[in-house]
Design a protein around this motif. Structure first.
Motif, PDB file in Angstrom:
ATOM      1  N   LYS A 199       2.358  39.886  38.577  1.00  0.00           N
ATOM      2  CA  LYS A 199       2.848  38.494  38.439  1.00  0.00           C
ATOM      3  C   LYS A 199       2.149  37.567  39.404  1.00  0.00           C
ATOM      4  O   LYS A 199       1.733  37.868  40.447  1.00  0.00           O
ATOM      5  CB  LYS A 199       4.357  38.431  38.681  1.00  0.00           C
ATOM      6  N   TRP A 244      11.820  43.335  27.328  1.00  0.00           N
ATOM      7  CA  TRP A 244      11.555  43.620  28.741  1.00  0.00           C
ATOM      8  C   TRP A 244      10.202  43.099  29.216  1.00  0.00           C
ATOM      9  O   TRP A 244       9.833  43.303  30.364  1.00  0.00           O
ATOM     10  CB  TRP A 244      11.664  45.120  29.006  1.00  0.00           C
ATOM     11  N   SER A 245       9.441  42.470  28.338  1.00  0.00           N
ATOM     12  CA  SER A 245       8.137  41.886  28.687  1.00  0.00           C
ATOM     13  C   SER A 245       7.198  42.890  29.358  1.00  0.00           C
ATOM     14  O   SER A 245       6.497  42.570  30.311  1.00  0.00           O
ATOM     15  CB  SER A 245       8.322  40.662  29.593  1.00  0.00           C
ATOM     16  N   PRO A 288       3.875  44.969  29.316  1.00  0.00           N
ATOM     17  CA  PRO A 288       2.573  44.945  28.630  1.00  0.00           C
ATOM     18  C   PRO A 288       2.231  46.347  28.105  1.00  0.00           C
ATOM     19  O   PRO A 288       1.991  47.274  28.877  1.00  0.00           O
ATOM     20  CB  PRO A 288       1.600  44.500  29.725  1.00  0.00           C
ATOM     21  N   ARG A 325       8.222  45.546  24.664  1.00  0.00           N
ATOM     22  CA  ARG A 325       7.378  44.353  24.605  1.00  0.00           C
ATOM     23  C   ARG A 325       8.206  43.067  24.576  1.00  0.00           C
ATOM     24  O   ARG A 325       7.970  42.149  25.358  1.00  0.00           O
ATOM     25  CB  ARG A 325       6.477  44.426  23.372  1.00  0.00           C
ATOM     26  N   ASP A 326       9.184  43.007  23.683  1.00  0.00           N
ATOM     27  CA  ASP A 326       9.892  41.749  23.441  1.00  0.00           C
ATOM     28  C   ASP A 326      11.043  41.491  24.408  1.00  0.00           C
ATOM     29  O   ASP A 326      11.191  40.377  24.903  1.00  0.00           O
ATOM     30  CB  ASP A 326      10.412  41.709  22.004  1.00  0.00           C
TER      31      ASP A 326
END
Length: 122
Positions: free
Chosen positions: A122, A35-36, A38, A32-33
């Motif tokens: 994205k 490697w972003s 979801p 999560r933090d």
């Protein structure tokens, strides 16, 4: 059910140990933090579930059949292969496990699919 709840369920059902759960909790935070990723994404859920069970199999010295050669070739051709390999190396460090080649094939497939899905979003 969020991913932390799923990992807790894997522990309470005896699929993974408490130690394995704690390692997975660290991994979830990194996904999560750092490697972003979801975590609510079904592809992430599938990856983490496979990682949990693969780690447990390694600890129990169980094996899986290798991924089909055509799928292995597809993974290696993926635009996300190098990043997936780097992530898998980091995952092995975080989980303190060395996955056998057969497990790595499946995990790299999951990672490539996840990274592609994140990129498309994205």
């Amino acid at each position: 059910m969020d991913l932390w709840e799923r990992v807790a369920l894997l522990q309470s059902s005896g699929q993974i140990t408490k130690a394995e759960r704690l390692q997975l909790d660290k991994l979830l935070t990194e996904l999560r933090d750092a490697w972003s990723i979801p975590l609510e994404d079904e592809t992430a859920v599938s990856l983490v579930t496979h990682l949990a069970l693969a780690g447990a199999r390694v600890n129990r010295q169980e094996t899986v059949a290798p991924l089909e050669a055509a799928l292995v070739a597809e993974v290696h051709r993926s635009a996300f292969y190098e990043r997936s390999q780097a992530m898998l190396d980091r995952i092995e460090t975080l989980l303190q496990v060395s996955f056998p080649t057969e497990e790595k094939g499946y995990l790299l497939l999951h990672l490539c699919n996840l990274l592609q899905k994140v990129e498309e979003a994205k």
